[in-house]
Motif scaffolding. Structure first.
Motif, PDB file in Angstrom:
ATOM      1  N   VAL A  97      29.412  28.452  -4.039  1.00  3.20           N
ATOM      2  CA  VAL A  97      29.508  28.257  -5.481  1.00  3.20           C
ATOM      3  C   VAL A  97      28.089  28.124  -6.014  1.00  3.20           C
ATOM      4  O   VAL A  97      27.349  27.227  -5.605  1.00  3.20           O
ATOM      5  N   MET A  98      27.701  29.001  -6.940  1.00  2.00           N
ATOM      6  CA  MET A  98      26.313  29.047  -7.405  1.00  2.00           C
ATOM      7  C   MET A  98      26.258  28.733  -8.901  1.00  2.00           C
ATOM      8  O   MET A  98      26.902  29.396  -9.712  1.00  2.00           O
ATOM      9  N   ILE A  99      25.476  27.695  -9.238  1.00  2.51           N
ATOM     10  CA  ILE A  99      25.363  27.204 -10.611  1.00  2.51           C
ATOM     11  C   ILE A  99      23.890  27.179 -11.024  1.00  2.51           C
ATOM     12  O   ILE A  99      23.032  26.711 -10.269  1.00  2.51           O
ATOM     13  N   LEU A 130      27.634  24.259  -2.356  1.00  4.29           N
ATOM     14  CA  LEU A 130      27.219  24.305  -3.749  1.00  4.29           C
ATOM     15  C   LEU A 130      25.733  24.629  -3.817  1.00  4.29           C
ATOM     16  O   LEU A 130      24.899  23.859  -3.355  1.00  4.29           O
ATOM     17  N   PHE A 131      25.415  25.786  -4.379  1.00  7.42           N
ATOM     18  CA  PHE A 131      24.024  26.170  -4.634  1.00  7.42           C
ATOM     19  C   PHE A 131      23.736  25.799  -6.085  1.00  7.42           C
ATOM     20  O   PHE A 131      24.275  26.407  -7.009  1.00  7.42           O
ATOM     21  N   LYS A 184      15.621  33.326  -4.165  1.00  5.18           N
ATOM     22  CA  LYS A 184      15.777  34.461  -3.261  1.00  5.18           C
ATOM     23  C   LYS A 184      16.242  34.022  -1.870  1.00  5.18           C
ATOM     24  O   LYS A 184      17.065  34.691  -1.236  1.00  5.18           O
ATOM     25  N   LYS A 185      15.733  32.905  -1.389  1.00  2.00           N
ATOM     26  CA  LYS A 185      16.177  32.401  -0.090  1.00  2.00           C
ATOM     27  C   LYS A 185      17.633  31.947  -0.173  1.00  2.00           C
ATOM     28  O   LYS A 185      18.422  32.161   0.762  1.00  2.00           O
ATOM     29  N   ALA A 186      17.992  31.333  -1.297  1.00  4.62           N
ATOM     30  CA  ALA A 186      19.378  30.905  -1.484  1.00  4.62           C
ATOM     31  C   ALA A 186      20.327  32.096  -1.476  1.00  4.62           C
ATOM     32  O   ALA A 186      21.434  32.023  -0.930  1.00  4.62           O
ATOM     33  N   LEU A 207      34.510  15.410  -4.312  1.00  2.85           N
ATOM     34  CA  LEU A 207      35.481  16.501  -4.334  1.00  2.85           C
ATOM     35  C   LEU A 207      35.655  17.156  -2.965  1.00  2.85           C
ATOM     36  O   LEU A 207      36.674  17.806  -2.719  1.00  2.85           O
ATOM     37  N   GLY A 208      34.670  17.013  -2.087  1.00  7.34           N
ATOM     38  CA  GLY A 208      34.804  17.572  -0.745  1.00  7.34           C
ATOM     39  C   GLY A 208      33.857  18.698  -0.411  1.00  7.34           C
ATOM     40  O   GLY A 208      34.044  19.398   0.592  1.00  7.34           O
ATOM     41  N   VAL A 209      32.813  18.911  -1.228  1.00 10.44           N
ATOM     42  CA  VAL A 209      31.791  19.900  -0.880  1.00 10.44           C
ATOM     43  C   VAL A 209      31.124  19.486   0.426  1.00 10.44           C
ATOM     44  O   VAL A 209      30.868  18.301   0.651  1.00 10.44           O
ATOM     45  N   GLN A 210      30.846  20.445   1.290  1.00  7.33           N
ATOM     46  CA  GLN A 210      30.307  20.107   2.610  1.00  7.33           C
ATOM     47  C   GLN A 210      28.833  20.447   2.785  1.00  7.33           C
ATOM     48  O   GLN A 210      28.223  20.084   3.784  1.00  7.33           O
ATOM     49  N   ARG A 211      28.259  21.133   1.794  1.00  8.14           N
ATOM     50  CA  ARG A 211      26.812  21.391   1.833  1.00  8.14           C
ATOM     51  C   ARG A 211      26.337  21.614   0.401  1.00  8.14           C
ATOM     52  O   ARG A 211      27.044  22.232  -0.402  1.00  8.14           O
ATOM     53  N   ILE A 212      25.154  21.080   0.089  1.00  5.88           N
ATOM     54  CA  ILE A 212      24.571  21.254  -1.241  1.00  5.88           C
ATOM     55  C   ILE A 212      23.151  21.775  -1.076  1.00  5.88           C
ATOM     56  O   ILE A 212      22.347  21.187  -0.352  1.00  5.88           O
ATOM     57  N   VAL A 213      22.868  22.876  -1.763  1.00  8.20           N
ATOM     58  CA  VAL A 213      21.555  23.523  -1.677  1.00  8.20           C
ATOM     59  C   VAL A 213      20.889  23.498  -3.055  1.00  8.20           C
ATOM     60  O   VAL A 213      21.293  24.245  -3.955  1.00  8.20           O
ATOM     61  N   PRO A 214      19.899  22.634  -3.268  1.00  9.46           N
ATOM     62  CA  PRO A 214      19.156  22.658  -4.533  1.00  9.46           C
ATOM     63  C   PRO A 214      18.282  23.905  -4.592  1.00  9.46           C
ATOM     64  O   PRO A 214      17.632  24.269  -3.602  1.00  9.46           O
TER      65      PRO A 214
END
Length: 247
Positions: free
Chosen positions: A195-197, A79-80, A154-156, A99-106
């Motif tokens: 997934v990008m929000i 999740l970005f 941009k890095k994301a 829910l089972g997301v395995q990585r989160i990128v703020p």
């Protein structure tokens, strides 16, 4: 039976739990010798264990038997998330973990209001990681998601492009999520999904175009405009469901 995530692999019969985990077991939960608990290590290996000794800052346990629970999702979801104001990110991390997301990128995007110094960003990441550990224990998950340090948009983009499927959710998009995911579900599970929000206010149109040029599929969550914390959870849940990972 209470469940705890440990930061090391469970490879020996006798294990010593220390520091905050020991304090939580002894002082907060007031557990005692003879009580049984569940321990899960970073590999997702889970054991039933019995408390066999308790000291001031140490809880000693003996592993009794492996616990064969439901396996994790086969699809690695990252999740970005555009960083929202206040404590909304805590909520997003908690629910995405459940829910089972395995990585989160703020992410810092053009419309991100929050500004973080390097020290503050590190502190926030540590807080969000603790939230993820707690949510993993509560939800019965085996893998604690990695919370990345906040990064520029941009890095994301450069990281999201490495996923097998990259979905950017945008309120002005016309393509429904269900139609985009249909061929992937028919072909079997997808190894990795980004997934990008966006944050409050969504993505800037120039960001959407840049992501699209790099391979993102820009999709809609429907006619209603959702708050960023709502959109993140709805998007993750629908993606996992449509890919057959919540059945």
């Amino acid at each position: 039976m209470r469940r705890f995530i440990v930061p090391f692999n469970l490879t020996t019969e006798h294990v010593a739990l220390t520091d905050k985990l020991a304090h939580r077991i002894l002082r907060v939960l007031r557990m005692k010798v003879g009580d049984q608990i569940l321990l899960c290590d970073p590999r997702g290996v889970e054991w039933v264990a019995e408390i066999v000794g308790a000291e001031v800052n140490v809880v000693r346990v003996r592993l009794l038997e492996p616990n064969f629970s439901r396996p994790e999702s086969k699809t690695f979801v990252t999740l970005f998330q555009g960083i929202p104001k206040g404590e909304k990110m805590d909520f997003i991390v908690q629910k995405a973990t459940e829910l089972g997301v395995q990585r989160i990128v703020p992410m810092f995007t053009r419309r991100t209001v929050v500004q973080l110094s390097p020290d503050k960003a590190k502190s926030k990441r540590e807080r969000w990681q603790r939230v993820a550990v707690s949510a993993t224990e509560q939800s019965g998950g085996k893998i604690v998601p990695e919370i990345s340090l906040p990064m520029p948009f941009k890095k994301a983009l450069g990281e999201a492009v490495e996923s097998d499927l990259w979905l950017l959710f945008y309120e002005a998009a016309e393509e429904p999520l269900k139609e985009v995911l249909s061929p992937f579900r028919d072909a079997g599970y997808v190894t990795s999904v980004a997934v990008m929000i966006g944050p409050e206010g969504g993505f800037d149109p120039s960001e959407v175009e840049e992501a699209k040029r790099m391979g993102a599929q820009v999709v809609s969550l429907g006619k209603r405009i959702l708050r960023t914390e709502t959109a993140a959870i709805v998007a993750v849940a629908l993606v996992l469901y449509e890919l057959g990972q919540l059945e």
